[in-house]
Design an enzyme around this catalytic site. Structure first.
Site, PDB file in Angstrom:
ATOM      1  N   ASP A 105       1.558   4.261  -9.059  1.00 60.70           N
ATOM      2  CA  ASP A 105       2.503   3.992  -8.233  1.00 60.70           C
ATOM      3  C   ASP A 105       3.665   4.501  -8.810  1.00 60.70           C
ATOM      4  OD1 ASP A 105       0.499   2.594  -6.572  1.00 60.70           O
ATOM      5  OD2 ASP A 105       1.830   1.090  -5.981  1.00 60.70           O
ATOM      6  N   GLY A 122       0.746  -1.223  -0.252  1.00 54.52           N
ATOM      7  CA  GLY A 122       0.118   0.010   0.006  1.00 54.52           C
ATOM      8  C   GLY A 122       0.854   1.187   0.194  1.00 54.52           C
ATOM      9  N   SER A 171       7.121  -0.874  -4.401  1.00 54.03           N
ATOM     10  CA  SER A 171       7.804  -1.395  -5.427  1.00 54.03           C
ATOM     11  C   SER A 171       7.958  -0.189  -6.695  1.00 54.03           C
ATOM     12  CB  SER A 171       7.017  -2.510  -6.316  1.00 54.03           C
ATOM     13  OG  SER A 171       5.440  -1.774  -6.314  1.00 54.03           O
TER      14      SER A 171
HETATM   15  O1  PMV Z   1      -0.974  -2.004  -3.025  1.00 54.69           O
HETATM   16  P1  PMV Z   1      -0.599  -1.027  -3.812  1.00 54.69           P
HETATM   17  O2  PMV Z   1      -0.061   0.349  -3.303  1.00 54.69           O
HETATM   18  O3  PMV Z   1       0.359  -1.513  -4.940  1.00 54.69           O
HETATM   19  O4  PMV Z   1      -1.845  -0.080  -4.761  1.00 54.69           O
HETATM   20  C1  PMV Z   1      -2.669  -1.237  -5.903  1.00 54.69           C
HETATM   21  C2  PMV Z   1      -3.418  -0.285  -6.169  1.00 54.69           C
HETATM   22  C3  PMV Z   1      -4.440  -0.961  -7.372  1.00 54.69           C
HETATM   23  O5  PMV Z   1      -5.434  -0.078  -7.757  1.00 54.69           O
HETATM   24  C4  PMV Z   1      -5.208  -2.027  -6.314  1.00 54.69           C
HETATM   25  C5  PMV Z   1      -3.888  -1.989  -8.377  1.00 54.69           C
HETATM   26  C6  PMV Z   1      -3.167  -0.874  -9.308  1.00 54.69           C
HETATM   27  O6  PMV Z   1      -2.681  -1.570 -10.139  1.00 54.69           O
HETATM   28  O7  PMV Z   1      -3.549   0.453  -9.382  1.00 54.69           O
END
Ligand code: PMV
Length: 314
Positions: A141, A94, A98
């Site tokens: 991200d 979250g 990465s």
């Molecule tokens: O868990 P995180 O911070 O890598 O976020 C994933 C976010 C999602 O919307 C669930 C997947 C994505 O690729 O955006």
């Protein structure tokens, strides 16, 4: 040797919905991952990043795949490189761990091998790296780790470029981050949401429509730094995430504890089913909210958001 650092991120609005082309808002956190890349005779990787216990082991195979994908995208041989990772970003599901490491490695490799890539290309390389972690990432991200600040992000439809709008927000929001201690599997949870969408399309569409109106209001509220509106919209976004099944009892417990302790708003952030929750707080409530979460047995950290994006150091 070349060094670069990149911030982690928190999704303020729109995780999961972003996968289906709806806009999301994320912000860079103060914690950063540091990557050192050095030309060498043989490949090695040293990973000293602080972690939620078990995180690095869980992701080790994906990390190797990610590095291979990034070096391929830069047309470099990973066999001739030494990579060392550190920094103060505590790895957790979250927090964009990465994405931060992909952006930092891409920027450091760009400097070490004098590739001359600009920020947009570094972001493209980091996106390739994200594919090693979760097959079909939206790209939010790595974009947040690359550009920093607050970003408005809309994934491009198959193959098209995503819209990445750095937001001109000077909002200095104070956030308490509660950690379930559970490392979630993004591919699995995203897959289950897809099953829900395909199994109950009308229900999913209604939820997505409601999210779409939240996202527009959220952008305007962040631009004018309307804390109480931002908090209210976070609560509404969390309810939708609960409806699509990505919350869990630990996240619910922390959200309730944060709101009871005076947080303006609270929601899960990122994949869900573990990982993190975020609570919007003021100077007056920050310590109360953090300690309410800790009293429930979870780790809580305090961070500002809107930090600087990837940068080469030295
Ligand atoms: O868990 P995180 O911070 O890598 O976020 C994933 C976010 C999602 O919307 C669930 C997947 C994505 O690729 O955006």
């Amino acid at each position: 040797m070349a060094k670069a650092s990149a911030p982690g991120k928190l999704i303020l609005f729109g995780e999961h919905f972003v996968v289906y082309g709806l806009p999301a808002i994320a912000a860079a956190v103060e914690g950063r991952t540091l990557a050192e890349v050095t030309k060498a005779d043989k490949y090695s990787l040293v990973d000293n990043r602080p972690e939620t216990p078990g995180y690095k082991k869980e992701k080790r195979g994906q990390q190797q795949e990610s590095i291979n994908l990034m070096f391929k995208a830069m047309r470099l041989e990973p066999s001739n490189v030494r990579i060392s990772l550190g920094g103060d970003l505590v790895l957790a599901s979250g927090v964009g761990a990465s994405g931060a490491s992909c952006a930092a490695i891409a920027a450091a490799a760009n400097a070490e091998f004098r590739l001359g890539l600009g920020r947009e290309r570094i972001n493209d390389v980091a996106y390739e790296g994200e594919k090693g972690y979760h097959g079909t990432p939206s790209g939010i991200d790595n974009s947040c780790s690359t550009y920093g600040g607050f970003i408005w992000f809309k994934k491009g439809a198959s193959g098209a470029k995503s819209e990445i709008g750095p937001m001109d927000s000077k909002a200095k929001l104070s956030i308490v981050v509660g950690n379930t201690g559970i490392t979630s599997n993004t591919t699995k949870v995203v897959g289950e949401v897809k099953q829900l969408k395909e199994g109950e399309p009308a229900r999913f569409q209604m939820t997505a429509d409601e999210y779409l109106s939240i996202s527009g209001e959220a952008k305007a509220a962040i631009d004018r730094k309307d804390l109480s509106k931002i908090g209210d919209l976070m609560n509404r976004n969390h309810a939708l995430l609960r409806d699509i099944g990505v919350s869990c009892k630990e996240l619910e417990e922390m959200v309730d504890a944060a709101l009871d302790a005076g947080a303006i708003g609270a929601k899960l952030t990122g994949t869900g089913r573990g990982g993190l929750m975020i609570a919007l707080v003021t100077e007056e409530t920050v310590e109360k909210v953090a300690s309410a979460i800790r009293k429930k047995g979870y780790k809580a950290e305090i961070t500002g958001i809107g930090a600087e994006g990837v940068k080469v150091i030295g």
